[in-house]
Design an enzyme around this catalytic site. Structure first.
Site, PDB file in Angstrom:
ATOM      1  N   CYS A  65      32.517  82.477  57.596  1.00 44.84           N
ATOM      2  CA  CYS A  65      34.195  81.837  57.370  1.00 44.84           C
ATOM      3  C   CYS A  65      34.117  82.945  58.968  1.00 44.84           C
ATOM      4  CB  CYS A  65      34.682  82.691  56.117  1.00 44.84           C
ATOM      5  SG  CYS A  65      36.132  81.973  56.833  1.00 44.84           S
ATOM      6  N   CYS A  69      39.358  88.391  56.036  1.00 49.59           N
ATOM      7  CA  CYS A  69      39.831  88.471  54.800  1.00 49.59           C
ATOM      8  C   CYS A  69      38.554  89.735  53.686  1.00 49.59           C
ATOM      9  CB  CYS A  69      40.398  87.646  53.315  1.00 49.59           C
ATOM     10  SG  CYS A  69      40.879  86.041  54.306  1.00 49.59           S
ATOM     11  N   CYS A  72      36.805  89.274  50.808  1.00 51.83           N
ATOM     12  CA  CYS A  72      36.045  87.674  50.378  1.00 51.83           C
ATOM     13  C   CYS A  72      34.619  87.974  50.896  1.00 51.83           C
ATOM     14  CB  CYS A  72      36.827  86.566  51.237  1.00 51.83           C
ATOM     15  SG  CYS A  72      35.745  85.374  51.219  1.00 51.83           S
ATOM     16  N   CYS A 109      37.902  71.742  41.141  1.00 48.49           N
ATOM     17  CA  CYS A 109      38.462  72.016  43.181  1.00 48.49           C
ATOM     18  C   CYS A 109      37.472  72.178  43.558  1.00 48.49           C
ATOM     19  CB  CYS A 109      39.243  73.662  42.445  1.00 48.49           C
ATOM     20  SG  CYS A 109      40.577  73.974  40.675  1.00 48.49           S
ATOM     21  N   CYS A 142      42.240  69.340  43.168  1.00 49.03           N
ATOM     22  CA  CYS A 142      42.418  69.719  43.650  1.00 49.03           C
ATOM     23  C   CYS A 142      41.910  70.530  45.530  1.00 49.03           C
ATOM     24  CB  CYS A 142      43.277  71.241  43.495  1.00 49.03           C
ATOM     25  SG  CYS A 142      43.636  72.551  43.761  1.00 49.03           S
ATOM     26  N   CYS A 202      49.148  74.641  43.832  1.00 50.41           N
ATOM     27  CA  CYS A 202      48.917  76.183  43.420  1.00 50.41           C
ATOM     28  C   CYS A 202      48.294  77.021  44.901  1.00 50.41           C
ATOM     29  CB  CYS A 202      47.397  75.782  43.192  1.00 50.41           C
ATOM     30  SG  CYS A 202      46.101  76.707  42.364  1.00 50.41           S
ATOM     31  N   ARG A 272      47.144  80.481  35.513  1.00 50.15           N
ATOM     32  CA  ARG A 272      45.197  80.814  35.452  1.00 50.15           C
ATOM     33  C   ARG A 272      44.653  81.252  35.325  1.00 50.15           C
ATOM     34  NH1 ARG A 272      44.054  76.715  39.555  1.00 50.15           N
ATOM     35  NH2 ARG A 272      45.147  75.524  38.113  1.00 50.15           N
TER      36      ARG A 272
END
Length: 392
Positions: A65, A69, A72, A109, A142, A202, A272
């Site tokens: 990616c 972040c 991550c 998801c 999702c 979400c 969740r």
């Protein structure tokens, strides 16, 4: 406690607590913890009974990616030894999703690493959504693809997506300390685009990144204002090779307080229990079901969870029941009658430990024994993107 009685009354009326009340929940002592769980549990049962919704993650594209972040393992420059692969084909993703559905998952998801999808990526994911819906008509889908451009949410909705996930993660005031390649406002904008397209929003948070109690309350109050249908509460999994690999700020007691605070602030949304529950709650996971009404089944994106069967046994042993596809997740005032999450017309979609004297803004200190539990983190080597069966 007068505080807890007040919070229960407000939760049953869907009334927002004050910031001081939310902070006070995080500052309660271990002696008060079971009382806190029992109080928040009353609010949870009022709106969701003893049902637990199961969700299943499929990592469509792993690693590499361009975003930075800090939490991550798929970030730019990550040295974490995770799986790295490009887009799964629709049939591969559908096969992966089927494992979760077979385990009782009501929602699948679909997640992909990256800043955000190109139009070609949206086409690719749309094909996957259609393939999953063709085989599992009642399952909610999702998508979680990063920052959206104009019109992309509408295209996902047209393809059959029911929801879109994009977490705020932390407070606006500290967001720049966690990520520099995009802004907090970018994330809010994507959630609002999803809502405008008719997707069930979400959006949640990550706890344990060194934030203060005030930061936690800030992000949860921001989520309440944004009004998503579901709020995933993640607990940081400190993975070697990421900037936050040494950030072990959580105990099971701390996690329960955070979940209780979220439930009081967001009483009637799907809370969740998400990434990191096995690592940080450990043997107290069943107690957390009194606060959260939704969990992920099996593994996560790049780390292993406990087996799907263990999740099912835990739910049963704790006196809860798996929510069926025919049941509307959200309470009636948030959703029309029908199955699924009920966010669309017709309902078709579906550690501070014992530290009561600590200042609300203090970052909790950990006992020395909990400062380096790297043995609790296992990188995923099975499921999507591998030749091994998933842990569903």
């Amino acid at each position: 406690m007068d505080l807890l009685n007040t919070l229960v009354d407000k939760g049953l009326r869907r009334e927002l607590p004050t910031r001081d009340e939310a902070l006070a929940v995080l500052a309660t002592s271990d002696d008060e913890l079971l009382d806190v769980v029992a109080a928040a549990g009353k609010v949870r049962r009022q709106w969701f009974g003893r049902r637990v919704k199961l969700n299943y993650l499929v990592n469509l594209k792993s690693g590499l990616c361009p975003e930075d972040c800090s939490y991550c393992s798929q970030r730019l420059g990550s040295k974490a030894g995770i799986l790295k692969y490009t887009w799964l084909k629709p049939d591969e993703a559908t096969k992966a999703a089927a494992a979760g559905v077979a385990g009782g998952a009501k929602r699948v998801c679909l997640v992909a690493s990256g800043r955000g999808p190109t139009d070609r990526d949206v086409d690719r994911v749309s094909q996957t959504i259609e393939a999953i819906k063709e085989q599992h008509e009642d399952v909610e889908v999702c998508a979680c693809l990063g920052l959206l451009s104009q019109g992309q949410a509408d295209r996902l909705r047209t393809a059959g997506a029911d929801a879109y996930n994009h977490n705020l993660n932390t407070s606006e005031g500290t967001y720049g300390e966690i990520t520099t390649t995009h802004t907090y406002a970018d994330r809010v904008d994507t959630v609002q685009q999803a809502q405008a397209a008719g997707l069930s929003a979400c959006s949640g948070l990550i706890a344990g990144m060194g934030e203060t109690d005030a930061d936690l309350v800030d992000v949860v109050f921001s989520l309440r204002e944004l009004d998503p249908d579901s709020v995933p509460v993640n607990f940081l999994i400190p993975i070697e090779g990421t900037p936050l690999a040494k950030e072990w700020h959580l105990t099971p007691q701390r996690c329960l307080r955070i979940l209780a605070m979220v439930r009081f602030v967001c009483p009637d949304v799907e809370v969740r229990l998400a990434g990191g529950r096995e690592v940080h709650l450990r043997s107290m996971q069943p107690l957390a079901l009194n606060l959260a009404n939704s969990i992920f089944l099996g593994d996560y994106l790049t780390t292993e969870g406990q087996s799907g069967q263990s999740d099912l046994d835990m739910i049963k042993d704790a006196g809860f029941e798996v929510e069926g596809a025919e049941t509307t997740t959200l309470p009636g005032h948030r959703a029309p009658a029908g199955g699924g999450c009920g966010s669309h017309e017709g309902g078709s979609c579906g550690p501070c430990g014992d530290a009561p004297e600590a200042a609300p803004d203090a970052v909790p200190e950990l006992p020395e024994a909990l400062s380096a539990r790297t043995d609790l983190v296992a990188v995923r080597r099975r499921g999507a993107g591998t030749d091994l069966a998933p842990n569903a």
